[in-house]
Motif scaffolding. Structure first.
Motif, PDB file in Angstrom:
ATOM      1  N   VAL A 299     -11.837 -39.099  29.670  1.00 37.38           N
ATOM      2  CA  VAL A 299     -12.154 -38.491  30.968  1.00 37.38           C
ATOM      3  C   VAL A 299     -11.072 -37.486  31.349  1.00 37.38           C
ATOM      4  CG1 VAL A 299     -12.323 -38.973  33.444  1.00 37.38           C
ATOM      5  CG2 VAL A 299     -13.523 -40.425  31.810  1.00 37.38           C
ATOM      6  N   ARG A 300      -9.806 -37.862  31.094  1.00 36.51           N
ATOM      7  CA  ARG A 300      -8.681 -36.994  31.424  1.00 36.51           C
ATOM      8  C   ARG A 300      -8.737 -35.694  30.617  1.00 36.51           C
ATOM      9  NH1 ARG A 300      -4.529 -34.651  32.412  1.00 36.51           N
ATOM     10  NH2 ARG A 300      -2.349 -35.309  32.468  1.00 36.51           N
ATOM     11  N   LEU A 301      -9.119 -35.806  29.329  1.00 37.12           N
ATOM     12  CA  LEU A 301      -9.126 -34.614  28.463  1.00 37.12           C
ATOM     13  C   LEU A 301     -10.329 -33.724  28.694  1.00 37.12           C
ATOM     14  CD1 LEU A 301      -7.992 -36.279  25.124  1.00 37.12           C
ATOM     15  CD2 LEU A 301      -6.724 -34.576  26.415  1.00 37.12           C
ATOM     16  N   TRP A 302     -11.413 -34.308  29.230  1.00 35.20           N
ATOM     17  CA  TRP A 302     -12.658 -33.550  29.343  1.00 35.20           C
ATOM     18  C   TRP A 302     -12.557 -32.389  30.274  1.00 35.20           C
ATOM     19  CZ3 TRP A 302     -16.555 -34.145  26.089  1.00 35.20           C
ATOM     20  CH2 TRP A 302     -17.688 -33.357  26.328  1.00 35.20           C
TER      21      TRP A 302
ATOM     22  N   LEU B 176     -15.768 -34.113  22.062  1.00 38.35           N
ATOM     23  CA  LEU B 176     -16.434 -35.383  21.744  1.00 38.35           C
ATOM     24  C   LEU B 176     -15.872 -35.980  20.459  1.00 38.35           C
ATOM     25  CD1 LEU B 176     -20.257 -35.042  22.485  1.00 38.35           C
ATOM     26  CD2 LEU B 176     -18.625 -36.643  23.487  1.00 38.35           C
ATOM     27  N   PHE B 177     -15.740 -35.108  19.432  1.00 42.67           N
ATOM     28  CA  PHE B 177     -15.223 -35.568  18.146  1.00 42.67           C
ATOM     29  C   PHE B 177     -13.802 -36.108  18.308  1.00 42.67           C
ATOM     30  CE2 PHE B 177     -12.807 -34.721  14.255  1.00 42.67           C
ATOM     31  CZ  PHE B 177     -13.509 -35.511  13.368  1.00 42.67           C
ATOM     32  N   PHE B 178     -12.975 -35.368  19.075  1.00 46.60           N
ATOM     33  CA  PHE B 178     -11.594 -35.787  19.265  1.00 46.60           C
ATOM     34  C   PHE B 178     -11.526 -37.142  19.978  1.00 46.60           C
ATOM     35  CE2 PHE B 178      -7.627 -35.992  21.674  1.00 46.60           C
ATOM     36  CZ  PHE B 178      -6.713 -35.834  20.650  1.00 46.60           C
ATOM     37  N   ILE B 179     -12.361 -37.318  21.005  1.00 49.56           N
ATOM     38  CA  ILE B 179     -12.349 -38.579  21.756  1.00 49.56           C
ATOM     39  C   ILE B 179     -12.808 -39.734  20.860  1.00 49.56           C
ATOM     40  CG2 ILE B 179     -13.406 -39.808  23.700  1.00 49.56           C
ATOM     41  CD1 ILE B 179     -13.471 -37.019  25.121  1.00 49.56           C
ATOM     42  N   PHE B 180     -13.794 -39.449  20.005  1.00 50.13           N
ATOM     43  CA  PHE B 180     -14.260 -40.468  19.065  1.00 50.13           C
ATOM     44  C   PHE B 180     -13.141 -40.869  18.099  1.00 50.13           C
ATOM     45  CE2 PHE B 180     -16.334 -41.431  14.922  1.00 50.13           C
ATOM     46  CZ  PHE B 180     -16.884 -42.637  15.287  1.00 50.13           C
ATOM     47  N   MET B 181     -12.428 -39.865  17.561  1.00 45.20           N
ATOM     48  CA  MET B 181     -11.326 -40.169  16.647  1.00 45.20           C
ATOM     49  C   MET B 181     -10.188 -40.864  17.380  1.00 45.20           C
ATOM     50  SD  MET B 181     -12.432 -39.444  13.768  1.00 45.20           S
ATOM     51  CE  MET B 181     -10.944 -39.989  12.923  1.00 45.20           C
ATOM     52  N   LEU B 182     -10.015 -40.522  18.659  1.00 45.54           N
ATOM     53  CA  LEU B 182      -9.003 -41.189  19.471  1.00 45.54           C
ATOM     54  C   LEU B 182      -9.331 -42.676  19.580  1.00 45.54           C
ATOM     55  CD1 LEU B 182      -6.496 -40.296  21.099  1.00 45.54           C
ATOM     56  CD2 LEU B 182      -7.939 -40.239  23.119  1.00 45.54           C
ATOM     57  N   TRP B 183     -10.633 -42.977  19.787  1.00 45.57           N
ATOM     58  CA  TRP B 183     -11.040 -44.381  19.829  1.00 45.57           C
ATOM     59  C   TRP B 183     -10.749 -45.054  18.488  1.00 45.57           C
ATOM     60  CZ3 TRP B 183     -14.550 -46.512  16.470  1.00 45.57           C
ATOM     61  CH2 TRP B 183     -14.701 -47.892  16.614  1.00 45.57           C
ATOM     62  N   ALA B 184     -11.099 -44.358  17.366  1.00 45.12           N
ATOM     63  CA  ALA B 184     -10.858 -44.938  16.035  1.00 45.12           C
ATOM     64  C   ALA B 184      -9.381 -45.273  15.873  1.00 45.12           C
ATOM     65  CB  ALA B 184     -11.315 -43.969  14.943  1.00 45.12           C
TER      66      ALA B 184
ATOM     67  N   LEU C 212      -6.164 -22.762  18.701  1.00 50.09           N
ATOM     68  CA  LEU C 212      -6.437 -24.200  18.642  1.00 50.09           C
ATOM     69  C   LEU C 212      -6.890 -24.704  20.014  1.00 50.09           C
ATOM     70  CD1 LEU C 212      -6.112 -26.106  16.229  1.00 50.09           C
ATOM     71  CD2 LEU C 212      -3.883 -26.742  17.103  1.00 50.09           C
ATOM     72  N   ARG C 213      -6.166 -24.254  21.054  1.00 53.47           N
ATOM     73  CA  ARG C 213      -6.509 -24.604  22.429  1.00 53.47           C
ATOM     74  C   ARG C 213      -7.920 -24.154  22.768  1.00 53.47           C
ATOM     75  NH1 ARG C 213      -1.925 -24.817  26.928  1.00 53.47           N
ATOM     76  NH2 ARG C 213      -1.794 -27.028  26.560  1.00 53.47           N
ATOM     77  N   TRP C 214      -8.223 -22.937  22.317  1.00 51.60           N
ATOM     78  CA  TRP C 214      -9.515 -22.332  22.592  1.00 51.60           C
ATOM     79  C   TRP C 214     -10.622 -23.122  21.891  1.00 51.60           C
ATOM     80  CZ3 TRP C 214     -13.362 -19.421  20.068  1.00 51.60           C
ATOM     81  CH2 TRP C 214     -14.204 -18.713  20.941  1.00 51.60           C
ATOM     82  N   MET C 215     -10.365 -23.487  20.616  1.00 53.41           N
ATOM     83  CA  MET C 215     -11.361 -24.266  19.857  1.00 53.41           C
ATOM     84  C   MET C 215     -11.612 -25.614  20.511  1.00 53.41           C
ATOM     85  SD  MET C 215     -10.593 -23.758  15.817  1.00 53.41           S
ATOM     86  CE  MET C 215      -9.097 -22.813  15.818  1.00 53.41           C
ATOM     87  N   PHE C 216     -10.555 -26.188  21.094  1.00 54.52           N
ATOM     88  CA  PHE C 216     -10.679 -27.511  21.688  1.00 54.52           C
ATOM     89  C   PHE C 216     -11.536 -27.492  22.953  1.00 54.52           C
ATOM     90  CE2 PHE C 216      -9.063 -31.132  24.190  1.00 54.52           C
ATOM     91  CZ  PHE C 216      -9.349 -32.132  23.285  1.00 54.52           C
ATOM     92  N   GLN C 217     -11.782 -26.295  23.499  1.00 54.42           N
ATOM     93  CA  GLN C 217     -12.602 -26.201  24.714  1.00 54.42           C
ATOM     94  C   GLN C 217     -14.059 -26.551  24.451  1.00 54.42           C
ATOM     95  OE1 GLN C 217     -11.298 -25.679  27.768  1.00 54.42           O
ATOM     96  NE2 GLN C 217      -9.368 -25.778  26.634  1.00 54.42           N
ATOM     97  N   HIS C 218     -14.496 -26.412  23.201  1.00 53.37           N
ATOM     98  CA  HIS C 218     -15.890 -26.680  22.873  1.00 53.37           C
ATOM     99  C   HIS C 218     -16.218 -28.165  23.083  1.00 53.37           C
ATOM    100  CE1 HIS C 218     -19.672 -26.780  20.720  1.00 53.37           C
ATOM    101  NE2 HIS C 218     -19.686 -25.457  20.759  1.00 53.37           N
ATOM    102  N   PRO C 219     -17.341 -28.470  23.779  1.00 53.76           N
ATOM    103  CA  PRO C 219     -17.682 -29.876  24.060  1.00 53.76           C
ATOM    104  C   PRO C 219     -17.779 -30.736  22.796  1.00 53.76           C
ATOM    105  CG  PRO C 219     -19.158 -28.398  25.248  1.00 53.76           C
ATOM    106  CD  PRO C 219     -18.297 -27.534  24.387  1.00 53.76           C
ATOM    107  N   LEU C 220     -18.311 -30.158  21.703  1.00 56.12           N
ATOM    108  CA  LEU C 220     -18.458 -30.949  20.476  1.00 56.12           C
ATOM    109  C   LEU C 220     -17.108 -31.354  19.899  1.00 56.12           C
ATOM    110  CD1 LEU C 220     -21.420 -29.397  18.439  1.00 56.12           C
ATOM    111  CD2 LEU C 220     -21.264 -31.654  19.510  1.00 56.12           C
ATOM    112  N   SER C 221     -16.135 -30.419  19.936  1.00 57.42           N
ATOM    113  CA  SER C 221     -14.824 -30.769  19.396  1.00 57.42           C
ATOM    114  C   SER C 221     -14.138 -31.788  20.299  1.00 57.42           C
ATOM    115  CB  SER C 221     -13.957 -29.522  19.197  1.00 57.42           C
ATOM    116  OG  SER C 221     -13.845 -28.801  20.390  1.00 57.42           O
TER     117      SER C 221
END
Lengths: 115, 124
Positions: free
Chosen positions: B121-124, B68-76, B57-66
Motif C-alpha cells: 500500500v505504501r509503495l503503490w 504488482l510484480f514487485f509487491i508479489f516478489m516482496l511477499w515471496a 528505473l524509477r520511471w519503469m517502476f511507475q507502471h502498475p504491472l511492475s
C-alpha cells in the motif's frame, strides 16, 4: 553396498550448516538494508551511491551476495533432487544452475566495483 | 526399502496442515527468488550505474504491472525470510511441540502477508 549417485547430496551436514550460516548472514544484511531504507524514505541517486561508495560496504555486499548464491545452490539442488528423477536431466539442471550462479557472482563484482 | 507400499498421493485429496503449507510455500518462494536473481542484479546495476539509469528505473517502476510484480516478489521474500527464521528457531529445539509449531506457522503467514500488504500500500 550403497548406490552412490553423482547428483546426490553426499552426507548433508555441510549443506545443512551452509544453508543456515548463509541464511543468518542474509537476514542481518536484509535487516540493515531495511533499516537504512526506512531512514531514507525519499531516496535519491547521490544518497544511494554514497552508501555503496566505500570498499567496506562493497565487500560486505559481495560477501552476502556470494552467501545468497551458495544458499540458492543448496535450495535449488534440494528441489531438483526431490522432483526431477531422471539422472541426465537432473545433472543438466544442476550444471545450468551452477553456471548461472557463477555468472551472477562475476556480474556482482562488475556491478559493485564498476560503478 | 519396500517399494510396494500403498501410496495416497492424489494432490486434490490431500489436505495439508498449516506447517506443511508454510513449508511448501517456503520452497515455492525460494524457487521464485532464485528465478528473480538476474532481475535483482540488473536492478542493482541500473540503480548504481548513473543518474540516468537510476531515473529510468524509477520511471519503469511507475507502471502498475511492475509494482504488482514487485509487491508479489516482496511477499515471496518476506515469506521465505519469516519461514526461514522459524526453521532456525526450530533447529534450536524451540517451539517443536505440535501446538507451538502450528501457532508459529500461523504467525509466519500473518506477519509476511501483513508486511507485504502494508509495504504494498505504501509503495503503490
Amino acid at each position: 553396498m550403497v548406490d552412490r549417485i553423482v547428483t546426490g547430496a553426499h552426507y548433508g551436514l555441510r549443506s545443512w550448516l551452509l544453508q543456515r550460516i548463509t541464511a543468518v548472514m542474509m537476514a542481518l544484511y536484509a535487516l540493515f538494508m531495511a533499516g537504512w531504507l526506512l531512514l531514507h524514505p525519499d531516496l535519491d541517486y547521490d544518497t544511494w551511491t554514497l552508501l555503496f561508495s566505500s570498499d567496506v560496504m562493497r565487500s560486505f555486499t559481495l560477501l552476502v551476495l556470494l552467501a545468497l548464491f551458495s544458499h540458492a545452490w543448496v535450495g535449488m539442488r534440494d528441489i531438483v533432487m526431490d522432483y526431477v528423477k531422471p539422472a541426465g536431466i537432473r545433472l543438466l539442471i544442476h550444471v545450468l544452475v551452477i553456471l548461472a550462479l557463477i555468472l551472477y557472482a562475476i556480474w556482482s563484482v562488475q556491478i559493485l566495483w564498476g560503478m | 526399502m519396500n517399494k510396494n507400499r500403498p501410496k495416497h498421493l492424489d494432490l486434490r485429496l490431500i489436505k495439508l496442515p498449516l506447517p506443511a503449507f508454510v513449508s511448501i510455500l517456503h520452497r515455492v518462494s525460494g524457487l521464485l527468488l532464485f528465478l528473480a536473481l538476474p532481475l535483482l542484479l540488473w536492478t542493482l546495476q541500473y540503480s548504481l550505474r548513473s543518474i540516468e539509469t537510476f531515473t529510468s528505473l524509477r520511471w519503469m517502476f511507475q507502471h502498475p504491472l511492475s509494482k504488482l510484480f514487485f509487491i508479489f516478489m516482496l511477499w515471496a521474500f518476506l515469506h521465505h525470510f519469516c519461514a526461514g527464521l522459524r526453521y532456525l528457531v526450530i533447529d534450536l529445539d524451540r517451539g517443536i511441540r505440535l501446538a507451538q509449531a502450528r501457532a508459529s506457522s500461523r504467525w509466519v503467514m500473518i506477519v509476511s502477508l501483513t508486511l507485504a500488504a502494508l509495504l504494498g500500500v505504501r509503495l503503490w
